[in-house]
Design a protein around this motif. Sequence first.
Motif, mmCIF file in Angstrom:
data_model
loop_
_atom_site.group_PDB
_atom_site.id
_atom_site.type_symbol
_atom_site.label_atom_id
_atom_site.label_comp_id
_atom_site.label_asym_id
_atom_site.label_seq_id
_atom_site.Cartn_x
_atom_site.Cartn_y
_atom_site.Cartn_z
ATOM 1 N N GLU A 1 4.926 -9.560 0.951
ATOM 2 C CA GLU A 1 4.643 -8.212 0.465
ATOM 3 C C GLU A 1 5.128 -7.996 -0.960
ATOM 4 O O GLU A 1 4.558 -7.188 -1.695
ATOM 5 N N ALA B 1 0.372 -0.845 1.150
ATOM 6 C CA ALA B 1 -0.839 -1.301 1.830
ATOM 7 C C ALA B 1 -1.957 -0.277 1.745
ATOM 8 O O ALA B 1 -3.142 -0.634 1.776
ATOM 9 N N VAL B 2 -1.614 0.990 1.614
ATOM 10 C CA VAL B 2 -2.634 2.036 1.530
ATOM 11 C C VAL B 2 -3.544 1.852 0.319
ATOM 12 O O VAL B 2 -4.738 2.188 0.374
ATOM 13 N N ALA C 1 -4.354 9.540 1.106
ATOM 14 C CA ALA C 1 -3.859 8.184 0.847
ATOM 15 C C ALA C 1 -2.881 8.179 -0.314
ATOM 16 O O ALA C 1 -1.903 7.427 -0.314
ATOM 17 N N GLY D 1 -1.507 -4.350 -2.205
ATOM 18 C CA GLY D 1 -0.641 -4.050 -1.078
ATOM 19 C C GLY D 1 0.804 -4.439 -1.252
ATOM 20 O O GLY D 1 1.590 -4.315 -0.310
ATOM 21 N N ARG E 1 -4.552 -0.927 -0.796
ATOM 22 C CA ARG E 1 -5.470 -2.009 -0.423
ATOM 23 C C ARG E 1 -6.425 -1.567 0.681
ATOM 24 O O ARG E 1 -7.639 -1.791 0.589
ATOM 25 N N ASP E 2 -5.898 -0.922 1.692
ATOM 26 C CA ASP E 2 -6.672 -0.675 2.903
ATOM 27 C C ASP E 2 -7.499 0.604 2.848
ATOM 28 O O ASP E 2 -8.471 0.733 3.606
ATOM 29 N N GLN E 3 -7.121 1.568 1.999
ATOM 30 C CA GLN E 3 -7.847 2.836 1.962
ATOM 31 C C GLN E 3 -8.502 3.101 0.611
ATOM 32 O O GLN E 3 -8.837 4.243 0.287
#
Length: 518
Positions: A185, A477-478, A404, A472, A480-482
């Motif tokens: 991470e 991570a938000v 986000a 991320g 990257r993911d959202q």
Amino acid sequence: MILRRRTLLTALPLAAPTLRRAAAATTARVSLLHLNDFHSRHEGAQASGAACRTGAPCAGGAARLVAAFHAARAAATAEGRPVLALDAGDQFLGSLFYTRHRGLAEAAVQRQWGVQAMAPGNHDFNGGPETLAAYLRALGVPLLAANLDASAEPALAGLVAPAAVFSLGGARLGVVGVTLETIPEISSPGPRLRFTAPEEPVARAIAGLRAEAPTTIVVLSHLGLAADQALAAAVPGIDVIVGGHSHTLVTPPLVVDGADRPARIVQAGALGRWRGRLDLDLAADGRVAAHAGGAAEITPDMPEDPATARIVAEYGAPLAGLRARPVAQSAGGLENTICRLGECAVGNLLADALLAAVPGADLALTNAGGIRTGLPTGAITLGDVLTTLPFSNTVATVRLRGAALLAALENGVSAPGSGRFPQVAGLAFTWNPAAPAGQRIATARITTGRQAGPVRPEADYLMVTNNFLRAGGDGYAVLRDQALEAYDAGPPMEDAFAAYLTARGTVAPVIEGRIAAR
């Protein structure tokens, strides 16, 4: 595989240490010399953490550090104590020496002070497995990490082990390495390395060592002081922890109640400004009968090791022209000492530079951990910029909903003192460190541009950040993911920062209330 080789919270001098005795009789006497979190600071560092400047008092420096290690080794030998020299990681990253030479300068200096084993720090993975492997081949000593599985990474084949055994003056010392489980991470280890929680692999390594013969267990750790204390409480059999990562000066040794015995914990600050020494009197079963020692500060008036000074000069020669190029003037020092706890002037300046790099963006957010040094008063050179931003990250953009964005801010303040703490531009927020997880952000508002006003959960915002966070890193991570849309291949951050400073001409420290705790 277990490799076998034969062969100090206040700075105190070690000329005549007083041993703290336990009940067991002494059968062997040894000395551990140790270092952690050097971060490529071959030329030393100012008290603020900024790079050394002509005329400014500067502590540390590779040549003085090596001379201090030589003196400590000679003193220990004269006392009849064979020496084991250990490094608790994060040799990489923090100056142009790493930017240019990718660890080879650090390996050359470590060989000078005689390191015999090392645990990897998170920053030692920043260049990926290939850079780490080239460094380890140059270093020539084992990299120890019981909670790292490198079996699927060809570049590191034969270079990593969980533990190593050293025989010194009749004593058998088992050194078990451990590093952060969160390295994927916060660093760039690549996809084939696997990191796990430390307790079980450390316990397994200790059991294997003790099954062979009576052994003194030294955990060489890059977990940080709090995690070291927790490890000692959880895992039986730990006699000593030589630590790193939290940049804590632990001297004299901290004695904690371990799972089955007292554990001595030491850590030698950071940036090569202290040299650690821990003297141990050992009983026949390997337990510590007595201990003494601490960390000695490497002050500007200390002698230099001539051979190391020549090595530093050789590796430093290509850097002179690069670092000398002026980019701006500063009307006051821009330190990075509080950036992991709240708003800081250098963080504001960098976030402003990122926002300026993407016209039309609503806000910028970067991580305090990416700001490796402060900037000096007076002339700011390109070398200062590169030392402040050594990661070679790129400017990245991400469009995301307000919900986000609020989640990203929540992540940023979730661990005050860590590198994830946000520095922002075009945004102001308040937070409550005592609030429950998920509720720490009290207010957040956009301060400039087309969407000035409170952050609306359903609105979309264009954020400027760096590619590490966008992918991320540091728990973001938000991002990257959202992401509604994202672009990571912008210009290098250091180029954008240097261009912004040059355009400004003169900069001054400014705290504007962008971030406030309540």
